[in-house]
Write a protein that holds these residues in place. Structure first.
Motif, PDB file in Angstrom:
ATOM      1  N   LEU A   6      -7.301  -5.308  -5.315  1.00 35.69           N
ATOM      2  CA  LEU A   6      -8.061  -4.412  -4.457  1.00 35.69           C
ATOM      3  C   LEU A   6      -7.242  -4.176  -3.214  1.00 35.69           C
ATOM      4  O   LEU A   6      -6.649  -5.090  -2.672  1.00 35.69           O
ATOM      5  N   TYR A   7      -7.238  -2.967  -2.729  1.00 31.46           N
ATOM      6  CA  TYR A   7      -6.508  -2.720  -1.504  1.00 31.46           C
ATOM      7  C   TYR A   7      -7.483  -2.838  -0.353  1.00 31.46           C
ATOM      8  O   TYR A   7      -8.140  -1.884   0.028  1.00 31.46           O
ATOM      9  N   ASP A   8      -7.608  -4.008   0.149  1.00 36.43           N
ATOM     10  CA  ASP A   8      -8.573  -4.316   1.186  1.00 36.43           C
ATOM     11  C   ASP A   8      -8.171  -3.641   2.499  1.00 36.43           C
ATOM     12  O   ASP A   8      -7.064  -3.875   3.005  1.00 36.43           O
ATOM     13  N   PRO A   9      -9.025  -2.817   3.067  1.00 39.46           N
ATOM     14  CA  PRO A   9      -8.643  -2.124   4.304  1.00 39.46           C
ATOM     15  C   PRO A   9      -8.464  -3.080   5.475  1.00 39.46           C
ATOM     16  O   PRO A   9      -7.943  -2.708   6.525  1.00 39.46           O
ATOM     17  N   ASN A  10      -8.900  -4.329   5.309  1.00 37.77           N
ATOM     18  CA  ASN A  10      -8.758  -5.285   6.414  1.00 37.77           C
ATOM     19  C   ASN A  10      -7.487  -6.118   6.325  1.00 37.77           C
ATOM     20  O   ASN A  10      -7.215  -6.912   7.201  1.00 37.77           O
ATOM     21  N   VAL A  11      -6.769  -5.970   5.206  1.00 40.70           N
ATOM     22  CA  VAL A  11      -5.584  -6.804   5.033  1.00 40.70           C
ATOM     23  C   VAL A  11      -4.339  -6.036   5.446  1.00 40.70           C
ATOM     24  O   VAL A  11      -4.072  -4.961   4.922  1.00 40.70           O
ATOM     25  N   PRO A  12      -3.592  -6.566   6.418  1.00 35.90           N
ATOM     26  CA  PRO A  12      -2.366  -5.874   6.814  1.00 35.90           C
ATOM     27  C   PRO A  12      -1.233  -6.191   5.832  1.00 35.90           C
ATOM     28  O   PRO A  12      -0.515  -7.159   6.006  1.00 35.90           O
ATOM     29  N   TYR A  13      -1.100  -5.372   4.815  1.00 34.87           N
ATOM     30  CA  TYR A  13      -0.065  -5.618   3.810  1.00 34.87           C
ATOM     31  C   TYR A  13       1.302  -5.527   4.436  1.00 34.87           C
ATOM     32  O   TYR A  13       1.531  -4.669   5.284  1.00 34.87           O
ATOM     33  N   ASP A  14       2.212  -6.411   4.006  1.00 34.21           N
ATOM     34  CA  ASP A  14       3.550  -6.272   4.567  1.00 34.21           C
ATOM     35  C   ASP A  14       4.653  -6.154   3.529  1.00 34.21           C
ATOM     36  O   ASP A  14       5.828  -6.237   3.850  1.00 34.21           O
ATOM     37  N   ALA A  15       4.271  -5.938   2.272  1.00 35.67           N
ATOM     38  CA  ALA A  15       5.282  -5.637   1.254  1.00 35.67           C
ATOM     39  C   ALA A  15       4.579  -5.085   0.029  1.00 35.67           C
ATOM     40  O   ALA A  15       3.391  -5.329  -0.180  1.00 35.67           O
ATOM     41  N   VAL A  16       5.330  -4.334  -0.758  1.00 33.80           N
ATOM     42  CA  VAL A  16       4.807  -3.866  -2.043  1.00 33.80           C
ATOM     43  C   VAL A  16       5.744  -4.392  -3.113  1.00 33.80           C
ATOM     44  O   VAL A  16       6.959  -4.243  -3.019  1.00 33.80           O
ATOM     45  N   ILE A  17       5.158  -5.052  -4.102  1.00 35.31           N
ATOM     46  CA  ILE A  17       5.959  -5.630  -5.177  1.00 35.31           C
ATOM     47  C   ILE A  17       5.546  -4.988  -6.494  1.00 35.31           C
ATOM     48  O   ILE A  17       4.358  -4.948  -6.808  1.00 35.31           O
ATOM     49  N   VAL A  18       6.520  -4.474  -7.227  1.00 31.26           N
ATOM     50  CA  VAL A  18       6.187  -3.818  -8.496  1.00 31.26           C
ATOM     51  C   VAL A  18       6.799  -4.595  -9.652  1.00 31.26           C
ATOM     52  O   VAL A  18       8.008  -4.830  -9.701  1.00 31.26           O
ATOM     53  N   GLY A  19       5.956  -5.017 -10.567  1.00 30.59           N
ATOM     54  CA  GLY A  19       6.413  -5.649 -11.798  1.00 30.59           C
ATOM     55  C   GLY A  19       5.886  -4.819 -12.946  1.00 30.59           C
ATOM     56  O   GLY A  19       5.401  -3.704 -12.745  1.00 30.59           O
TER      57      GLY A  19
END
Ligand code: NAG
Ligand code: NAG
Length: 293
Positions: free
Chosen positions: A110-123
């Protein structure tokens, strides 16, 4: 071509497929050679570029083939999935990747709007390769995600795009060819103008992660860490050269005569008939005592 004098080897990174085993069978005398390496307390790590099998599946495969391998949470066996998991642990808050039920599968849930993502990992995650998911990670990468709008750091941190590998297509079990993660990574690269950092073997980041887990000292130019494999590019290329590992090519697995002198490849430091042959000569040098002083 005269072979270079071998430096003192402090630790060995070992490729699995084609080097230790072919399919489910060990290569000639590999089981005994590994046992001897362990008996001599010679530091080593297994390295696999698989992103399909989890560490525990691979451990079981090796165990079934007769190898003495540690099972469970162990630092001995490294796959690109595990390297990523380690990266997530050490870099901290990459919360887009919860550990899922499958012990290591990384999924963007889930892309939580409260979580400050700091990387995107694609597998390779076929069920996530749809417009909504790709669009969400695109928005994270360009700083347009809801979680980032509230970020007051200025300038906003740049979000890296990390790929386990960029295979364009893969052989899917028994059903012929199927799309790999490569084209999806390419779509994100194209849309964002960023270049993905590839974390699988033979990337520098992958080898660095494995070497850090060894906790082994390399002193001066006459000492090094070695890597052994059957594929001059996947096993011994890229990061193995950047990190100046001692590169040993074995003549098993996918090795074909002349691989070591093919155009466009950096020749290996040593060529050996098999993993076991290399271990024999490594341990006879090791037993003779490291010629320091
Ligand atoms: C892993 O490396 C092997 C060669 O050792 C190669 O054939 C295979 O395509 C690679 N797999 C991935 C996922 O990159
Ligand atoms: C994106 O793809 C198009 C079409 O192939 C190409 O012309 C363009 O240069 C690409 N842009 C980037 C940033 O890769």
């Amino acid at each position: 071509m005269a072979e270079k004098a071998r430096p003192i080897i402090r630790a060995l990174l070992i490729d699995i497929s084609g080097t230790l085993m072919i399919g489910s069978m060990p290569t000639h005398r590999a089981v005994q050679a590994l046992a001897e390496l362990r008996r001599a307390r010679f530091p080593f790590r297994f390295c696999s570029n698989t992103s399909k099998e989890s560490t525990s599946v691979l451990q079981k495969k090796m165990l079934d083939a007769g190898f003495d391998v540690q099972i469970g949470e162990s630092q001995e066996l490294w796959t690109s999935l595990k390297a990523v998991r380690n990266l997530i642990r050490t870099r901290g808050r990459i919360s887009s990747c919860p550990e899922s039920a499958k012990d290591e599968c990384i999924s963007a849930g889930l892309y939580d709007p409260n979580v400050p993502y700091d990387a995107v990992i694609v597998g390779l995650a076929p069920t996530f390769f749809n417009y909504d998911h790709l669009n969400s990670v695109f928005r994270i990468l360009v700083g347009e995600h809801d979680s980032q709008k509230r970020c007051n750091e200025d300038p906003k941190p740049s979000i890296p795009l990390i790929a386990l590998h960029k295979a364009r297509f893969i052989e899917s079990s028994g059903r012929g060819l199927a799309l790999g993660p490569g084209p999806f990574v390419a779509a994100l690269e194209n849309a964002t103008g960023k270049e993905a950092e590839v974390l699988g073997k033979p990337s520098k980041a992958f080898f660095q992660t494995v070497i850090e887990s060894l906790d082994c000292e390399v002193d001066g130019p006459d000492e090094c860490i070695a890597v052994i494999g059957d594929d001059i590019q996947t096993d011994l290329g890229g990061g193995a050269m950047d990190l100046r590992l001692w590169r040993i090519l074995v003549k098993t697995g996918k090795y074909r005569a002349g691989d070591e002198s093919k155009d466009g490849v950096h020749p290996p430091d040593e060529v050996c008939d098999s993993f076991a042959d290399f271990v024999d000569s490594l341990l006879s040098a090791h037993d003779a005592g490291p010629s320091k002083e």
